[in-house]
Design a protein around this motif. Structure first.
Motif, PDB file in Angstrom:
ATOM      1  N   ARG A 331       0.945  -1.305  -0.033  1.00  0.00           N
ATOM      2  CA  ARG A 331      -0.120   0.120  -0.136  1.00  0.00           C
ATOM      3  C   ARG A 331       1.010   1.318   0.009  1.00  0.00           C
ATOM      4  NH1 ARG A 331      -3.295  -3.339  -0.892  1.00  0.00           N
ATOM      5  NH2 ARG A 331      -5.137  -3.886   0.438  1.00  0.00           N
ATOM      6  N   GLU A 333       3.913   1.494  -1.304  1.00  0.00           N
ATOM      7  CA  GLU A 333       4.212   1.730  -2.836  1.00  0.00           C
ATOM      8  C   GLU A 333       3.057   2.319  -3.661  1.00  0.00           C
ATOM      9  OE1 GLU A 333       5.228  -2.007  -3.757  1.00  0.00           O
ATOM     10  OE2 GLU A 333       7.283  -2.039  -2.621  1.00  0.00           O
ATOM     11  N   GLN A 334       1.984   2.149  -3.319  1.00  0.00           N
ATOM     12  CA  GLN A 334       0.588   2.546  -3.989  1.00  0.00           C
ATOM     13  C   GLN A 334       0.745   4.037  -3.811  1.00  0.00           C
ATOM     14  OE1 GLN A 334      -2.648   0.359  -3.278  1.00  0.00           O
ATOM     15  NE2 GLN A 334      -4.347   2.032  -4.019  1.00  0.00           N
ATOM     16  N   GLU A 336       3.231   6.202  -2.768  1.00  0.00           N
ATOM     17  CA  GLU A 336       4.466   6.812  -3.297  1.00  0.00           C
ATOM     18  C   GLU A 336       4.110   6.921  -4.836  1.00  0.00           C
ATOM     19  OE1 GLU A 336       9.099   6.358  -3.199  1.00  0.00           O
ATOM     20  OE2 GLU A 336       7.962   4.456  -2.972  1.00  0.00           O
ATOM     21  N   ARG A 337       3.493   6.193  -5.504  1.00  0.00           N
ATOM     22  CA  ARG A 337       3.335   6.393  -7.166  1.00  0.00           C
ATOM     23  C   ARG A 337       2.269   7.583  -7.205  1.00  0.00           C
ATOM     24  NH1 ARG A 337       3.362   0.602  -6.905  1.00  0.00           N
ATOM     25  NH2 ARG A 337       1.167   0.507  -6.716  1.00  0.00           N
ATOM     26  N   ALA A 338       1.268   7.532  -6.546  1.00  0.00           N
ATOM     27  CA  ALA A 338       0.392   8.544  -6.504  1.00  0.00           C
ATOM     28  C   ALA A 338       1.053   9.833  -6.124  1.00  0.00           C
ATOM     29  CB  ALA A 338      -0.772   8.307  -5.757  1.00  0.00           C
ATOM     30  N   LEU A 340       4.074  10.673  -6.402  1.00  0.00           N
ATOM     31  CA  LEU A 340       4.945  11.080  -7.598  1.00  0.00           C
ATOM     32  C   LEU A 340       4.083  11.620  -8.926  1.00  0.00           C
ATOM     33  CD1 LEU A 340       7.902  11.141  -8.732  1.00  0.00           C
ATOM     34  CD2 LEU A 340       7.293   8.856  -9.469  1.00  0.00           C
ATOM     35  N   ALA A 341       3.073  11.133  -9.056  1.00  0.00           N
ATOM     36  CA  ALA A 341       2.371  11.898 -10.159  1.00  0.00           C
ATOM     37  C   ALA A 341       1.816  12.975  -9.892  1.00  0.00           C
ATOM     38  CB  ALA A 341       1.039  10.950 -10.310  1.00  0.00           C
ATOM     39  N   ASP A 344       4.836  15.614 -10.248  1.00  0.00           N
ATOM     40  CA  ASP A 344       4.985  15.503 -11.686  1.00  0.00           C
ATOM     41  C   ASP A 344       3.956  16.507 -12.288  1.00  0.00           C
ATOM     42  OD1 ASP A 344       7.322  14.146 -11.589  1.00  0.00           O
ATOM     43  OD2 ASP A 344       6.172  12.094 -12.334  1.00  0.00           O
ATOM     44  N   TRP A 360       2.721   9.196   5.203  1.00  0.00           N
ATOM     45  CA  TRP A 360       3.317   9.923   3.990  1.00  0.00           C
ATOM     46  C   TRP A 360       3.033  11.352   4.048  1.00  0.00           C
ATOM     47  CZ3 TRP A 360       6.598   8.039   0.388  1.00  0.00           C
ATOM     48  CH2 TRP A 360       6.654   6.727   0.320  1.00  0.00           C
ATOM     49  N   SER A 404      -7.291  -1.440  -1.464  1.00  0.00           N
ATOM     50  CA  SER A 404      -6.506  -0.679  -2.506  1.00  0.00           C
ATOM     51  C   SER A 404      -7.336   0.233  -3.385  1.00  0.00           C
ATOM     52  CB  SER A 404      -6.010  -1.653  -3.727  1.00  0.00           C
ATOM     53  OG  SER A 404      -5.265  -1.111  -4.679  1.00  0.00           O
ATOM     54  N   ASP A 408      -6.786   4.274  -3.382  1.00  0.00           N
ATOM     55  CA  ASP A 408      -6.965   4.968  -4.788  1.00  0.00           C
ATOM     56  C   ASP A 408      -7.681   6.163  -4.759  1.00  0.00           C
ATOM     57  OD1 ASP A 408      -4.941   3.971  -6.210  1.00  0.00           O
ATOM     58  OD2 ASP A 408      -6.182   2.389  -7.123  1.00  0.00           O
TER      59      ASP A 408
END
Length: 422
Positions: A331, A333-334, A336-338, A340-341, A344, A360, A404, A408
């Motif tokens: 979870r 890692e999920q 962290e990806r979000a 980062l998006a 960006d 986080w 998950s 999201d």
């Protein structure tokens, strides 16, 4: 969803001005289950706050609720001080078999009182008693509680000022990366310890959070924590890890210090140790430090037996097979990806993020924006709080049991809130 703040009520007319969370979330909450809260007007909120980390297994977790109801219905002991009870025995056995023995941790268990600051106060008191010294070293941006001893080792100026008297016998040192990597770790600290003219009294102990929650989600590197333990050993100081918010699986392992491979002399645990939001705190320490006289540290509500019941159920349900740790890391890692998006999308300017497991933080250079993001998220049905010395960090602290899909959903609301406060 449009939220209408409740009319002036008994909360405003009777309750003290000291209240805080309710100001950011102007709703009257009525029910909660899993990762959601519901207010009395029927609005539903996804919870990325989790009782400030005291609800790692969600609201009204059905397994824990069943154990609690069964215990109450059979007239189990509710209030027991430090008397031996079947509920306490079951918890201690589970804690030993599920948590301590598999990790080869030798700790004795003390029940200091019902809250985290009780655990910190007892840890500081024990360290001073063992070493015969008064000074305690803490770290910049630390938070350890709101009672006087805990405030003395807390960094936040606003919270310290609330004491109303001088806070003594505590000395702050730079936390990991405080100087942005420009100064070698512990250079200042060790030089003060070795210089007879430094004015630093020999400390009894050092107290540290592996991840500073209230301080802004500042994550200590594993090598920094190992070096801190080595420094404590060389200088005859005890190492206290405050695991009140980051323990009980928040960072992945049950204890947040496991990743670093250290074994602190004293560990404080609270918040999610009961699993259900019931007050419970532990002070753990190596057996050779157990020099208390009977009754030397006590408290009326240190024997909260319903909390023992839910705590044992949580350990046996979520920690016996290792799956909770794996899920939390996945979870994380999920998240962290979000994040980062989101960064960006903003072009990488004015925002950064950091964390471990399921804690986080997003830090904004435009500091008031963090509060604006949290306010917009509330309007969209997501509970978030800020942290950091100037409330410049949006803090994500969802239940470890969140699905998950729920995660999201919350991350999409966060992204929208960031976009709409630009």
């Amino acid at each position: 969803m449009t939220i209408t703040p409740p009319a002036l009520s008994v909360f405003e007319t009777l309750e003290s001005e000291v209240r805080s969370y309710c100001r950011g979330w102007p709703a009257v909450f009525d029910r909660a289950q899993g990762s959601h809260l519901h207010d009395e007007d029927g609005h539903t909120y996804l919870d990325f706050f989790a009782g400030a980390g005291s609800l790692n297994y969600g609201h009204n977790n059905p397994v824990l609720k069943r154990a609690l109801i069964d215990y109450i219905e059979r007239d189990g002991i509710t209030h027991g001080l430090d008397m031996a009870t079947t509920a306490k025995r079951a918890f201690l056995e589970s804690f030993q078999n599920v948590i301590l023995r598999p990790r080869d941790l030798p700790y004795k268990v003390m029940f200091p009182g019902p809250t985290g600051t009780n655990a910190v106060e007892s840890a500081l008191k024990l360290a001073r008693k063992v070493k015969g010294r008064e000074a305690i070293v803490s770290f910049t941006n630390a938070f350890h509680g709101m009672s006087l001893g805990s405030l003395a080792v807390t960094g936040n100026a606003f919270k310290r000022a609330g004491a109303g008297i001088p806070l003594v016998h505590g000395t702050p040192m730079p936390f990991d990366n405080y100087f942005d990597g420009q100064v070698p770790d512990f250079l200042w600290f060790e030089r003060l310890l070795e210089d007879q003219g430094s004015g630093l009294n020999k400390p009894a102990a050092v107290i540290v959070e592996t991840v500073q929650g209230e301080g802004g989600i500042n994550v200590a590197r594993a090598e920094w924590l190992r070096a801190l333990q080595e420094l404590c050993h060389r200088q005859d100081m005890l190492l206290i890890v405050d695991d009140i918010q980051m323990g009980c699986g928040r960072t992945g392992g049950f204890f947040s210090f496991e990743e670093a491979g250290i074994v602190p002399d004293i560990v404080t645990v609270s918040k999610s140790i009961s699993g259900y939001g019931l007050p419970l705190a532990l002070t753990l320490f190596k057996p050779e430090l157990d020099i208390w006289e009977p009754g030397e540290h006590n408290g009326t509500f240190r024997g909260n037996n319903p909390a023992f019941v839910t705590a044992a159920a949580a350990l046996n349900t979520y920690w016996a097979d290792g799956q909770m740790e794996k899920q939390t890391i996945a979870r994380g890692e999920q998240v962290e990806r979000a994040l980062l998006a989101i960064v960006d999308e903003m072009g990488g300017e004015g925002v950064s993020f950091r964390g471990r497991g399921l804690v986080w933080g997003m830090e904004f250079d435009d500091k008031p924006r963090a509060s604006a993001v949290c306010a917009r998220a509330f309007e969209l049905g997501l509970l978030l709080e800020t942290s950091g010395p100037e409330s410049e960090v949006v803090k994500l602290l969802p239940p470890l049991t969140i699905s998950s899909d729920e995660l999201d959903e919350g991350l999409r609301i966060l992204a929208r809130s960031v976009r709409e406060t630009a």
